[in-house]
Design a protein around this motif. Structure first.
Motif, PDB file in Angstrom:
ATOM      1  N   TRP A 291       0.830  -1.199   0.000  1.00  0.00           N
ATOM      2  CA  TRP A 291       0.000   0.000   0.000  1.00  0.00           C
ATOM      3  C   TRP A 291       0.868   1.254   0.000  1.00  0.00           C
ATOM      4  O   TRP A 291       1.925   1.277   0.596  1.00  0.00           O
ATOM      5  CB  TRP A 291      -0.900   0.010   1.235  1.00  0.00           C
ATOM      6  CG  TRP A 291      -1.920  -1.076   1.203  1.00  0.00           C
ATOM      7  CD1 TRP A 291      -1.805  -2.309   1.768  1.00  0.00           C
ATOM      8  CD2 TRP A 291      -3.184  -1.036   0.563  1.00  0.00           C
ATOM      9  NE1 TRP A 291      -2.935  -3.037   1.520  1.00  0.00           N
ATOM     10  CE2 TRP A 291      -3.801  -2.287   0.778  1.00  0.00           C
ATOM     11  CE3 TRP A 291      -3.864  -0.076  -0.171  1.00  0.00           C
ATOM     12  CZ2 TRP A 291      -5.066  -2.586   0.294  1.00  0.00           C
ATOM     13  CZ3 TRP A 291      -5.123  -0.378  -0.658  1.00  0.00           C
ATOM     14  CH2 TRP A 291      -5.710  -1.624  -0.428  1.00  0.00           C
TER      15      TRP A 291
ATOM     16  N   LYS B 242       0.444   5.781   0.073  1.00  0.00           N
ATOM     17  CA  LYS B 242      -0.382   6.966   0.196  1.00  0.00           C
ATOM     18  C   LYS B 242       0.258   8.063  -0.635  1.00  0.00           C
ATOM     19  O   LYS B 242       1.480   8.141  -0.736  1.00  0.00           O
ATOM     20  CB  LYS B 242      -0.468   7.373   1.662  1.00  0.00           C
ATOM     21  CG  LYS B 242      -1.412   8.518   1.932  1.00  0.00           C
ATOM     22  CD  LYS B 242      -1.680   8.720   3.409  1.00  0.00           C
ATOM     23  CE  LYS B 242      -0.479   9.193   4.150  1.00  0.00           C
ATOM     24  NZ  LYS B 242      -0.772   9.740   5.471  1.00  0.00           N
TER      25      LYS B 242
ATOM     26  N   GLU C 253      -5.381   5.192   0.110  1.00  0.00           N
ATOM     27  CA  GLU C 253      -4.149   4.471  -0.192  1.00  0.00           C
ATOM     28  C   GLU C 253      -4.426   3.537  -1.361  1.00  0.00           C
ATOM     29  O   GLU C 253      -5.541   3.055  -1.532  1.00  0.00           O
ATOM     30  CB  GLU C 253      -3.703   3.647   1.017  1.00  0.00           C
ATOM     31  CG  GLU C 253      -3.350   4.485   2.203  1.00  0.00           C
ATOM     32  CD  GLU C 253      -3.024   3.661   3.428  1.00  0.00           C
ATOM     33  OE1 GLU C 253      -2.178   4.102   4.196  1.00  0.00           O
ATOM     34  OE2 GLU C 253      -3.601   2.569   3.616  1.00  0.00           O
TER      35      GLU C 253
ATOM     36  N   ALA D  22      -2.952   0.119  -3.704  1.00  0.00           N
ATOM     37  CA  ALA D  22      -2.061  -1.021  -3.916  1.00  0.00           C
ATOM     38  C   ALA D  22      -2.310  -1.457  -5.357  1.00  0.00           C
ATOM     39  O   ALA D  22      -3.434  -1.821  -5.721  1.00  0.00           O
ATOM     40  CB  ALA D  22      -2.356  -2.155  -2.946  1.00  0.00           C
TER      41      ALA D  22
ATOM     42  N   HIS E 217      -6.267  -1.616  -5.925  1.00  0.00           N
ATOM     43  CA  HIS E 217      -7.010  -1.685  -4.670  1.00  0.00           C
ATOM     44  C   HIS E 217      -6.954  -0.303  -4.030  1.00  0.00           C
ATOM     45  O   HIS E 217      -5.900   0.333  -3.992  1.00  0.00           O
ATOM     46  CB  HIS E 217      -6.375  -2.698  -3.713  1.00  0.00           C
ATOM     47  CG  HIS E 217      -6.259  -4.065  -4.302  1.00  0.00           C
ATOM     48  ND1 HIS E 217      -7.138  -5.077  -4.000  1.00  0.00           N
ATOM     49  CD2 HIS E 217      -5.374  -4.591  -5.183  1.00  0.00           C
ATOM     50  CE1 HIS E 217      -6.786  -6.175  -4.659  1.00  0.00           C
ATOM     51  NE2 HIS E 217      -5.722  -5.896  -5.389  1.00  0.00           N
TER      52      HIS E 217
ATOM     53  N   ARG F  42      -8.256   2.020  -0.534  1.00  0.00           N
ATOM     54  CA  ARG F  42      -8.845   1.988   0.809  1.00  0.00           C
ATOM     55  C   ARG F  42      -8.679   3.343   1.479  1.00  0.00           C
ATOM     56  O   ARG F  42      -7.838   4.154   1.099  1.00  0.00           O
ATOM     57  CB  ARG F  42      -8.222   0.891   1.667  1.00  0.00           C
ATOM     58  CG  ARG F  42      -6.784   1.167   2.064  1.00  0.00           C
ATOM     59  CD  ARG F  42      -6.235   0.032   2.898  1.00  0.00           C
ATOM     60  NE  ARG F  42      -4.846   0.318   3.277  1.00  0.00           N
ATOM     61  CZ  ARG F  42      -4.048  -0.548   3.869  1.00  0.00           C
ATOM     62  NH1 ARG F  42      -4.491  -1.766   4.143  1.00  0.00           N
ATOM     63  NH2 ARG F  42      -2.818  -0.213   4.189  1.00  0.00           N
TER      64      ARG F  42
ATOM     65  N   THR G 235      -7.448   5.693   4.299  1.00  0.00           N
ATOM     66  CA  THR G 235      -6.309   5.693   5.213  1.00  0.00           C
ATOM     67  C   THR G 235      -6.749   5.651   6.673  1.00  0.00           C
ATOM     68  O   THR G 235      -6.118   5.006   7.496  1.00  0.00           O
ATOM     69  CB  THR G 235      -5.437   6.940   4.978  1.00  0.00           C
ATOM     70  OG1 THR G 235      -4.959   6.902   3.638  1.00  0.00           O
ATOM     71  CG2 THR G 235      -4.249   6.997   5.916  1.00  0.00           C
TER      72      THR G 235
ATOM     73  N   ARG H 194      -8.388   1.514   7.596  1.00  0.00           N
ATOM     74  CA  ARG H 194      -7.718   0.518   6.761  1.00  0.00           C
ATOM     75  C   ARG H 194      -8.375  -0.846   6.799  1.00  0.00           C
ATOM     76  O   ARG H 194      -8.241  -1.627   5.871  1.00  0.00           O
ATOM     77  CB  ARG H 194      -6.250   0.417   7.154  1.00  0.00           C
ATOM     78  CG  ARG H 194      -5.495   1.670   6.791  1.00  0.00           C
ATOM     79  CD  ARG H 194      -4.052   1.591   7.189  1.00  0.00           C
ATOM     80  NE  ARG H 194      -3.349   2.753   6.683  1.00  0.00           N
ATOM     81  CZ  ARG H 194      -2.407   3.379   7.340  1.00  0.00           C
ATOM     82  NH1 ARG H 194      -2.028   2.957   8.522  1.00  0.00           N
ATOM     83  NH2 ARG H 194      -1.828   4.436   6.813  1.00  0.00           N
TER      84      ARG H 194
ATOM     85  N   THR I 295     -12.217  -2.434   1.056  1.00  0.00           N
ATOM     86  CA  THR I 295     -11.312  -2.145  -0.049  1.00  0.00           C
ATOM     87  C   THR I 295     -12.093  -2.174  -1.354  1.00  0.00           C
ATOM     88  O   THR I 295     -12.835  -3.120  -1.612  1.00  0.00           O
ATOM     89  CB  THR I 295     -10.180  -3.189  -0.106  1.00  0.00           C
ATOM     90  OG1 THR I 295      -9.479  -3.173   1.131  1.00  0.00           O
ATOM     91  CG2 THR I 295      -9.209  -2.881  -1.229  1.00  0.00           C
TER      92      THR I 295
END
Length: 65
Positions: free
Chosen positions: A6, A8, A21, A23, A30, A32, A34, A37, A41
């Motif tokens: 991940w 940011k 964030e 990935a 993905h 999500r 911050t 978490r 997702t």
């Protein structure tokens, strides 16, 4: 999904409260919150993510007042 890497945005700063964030994998991105978490997702295809970014960069999602 614990093996995801991940990251940011560097523009969000250390005290930002409205950050997401990412990935990025070969087939999916993905996303999500911050602050939450473990909350959930969002997973989208690379094509969908690229399309979203294109709209953002072009101003296509700007709110007109």
């Amino acid at each position: 999904m614990s093996d995801l890497r991940w990251r940011k945005s560097s523009r969000s700063g250390s005290g930002a409260s409205e950050c997401v964030e990412l990935a990025i994998e070969d087939l999916r991105t993905h996303i999500r919150d911050t602050k939450d978490r473990d909350g959930g997702t969002l997973r989208v295809t690379r094509r969908a993510w690229a399309s979203f970014l294109g709209e953002v960069k072009s101003g296509g999602l700007d709110v007109r007042r």
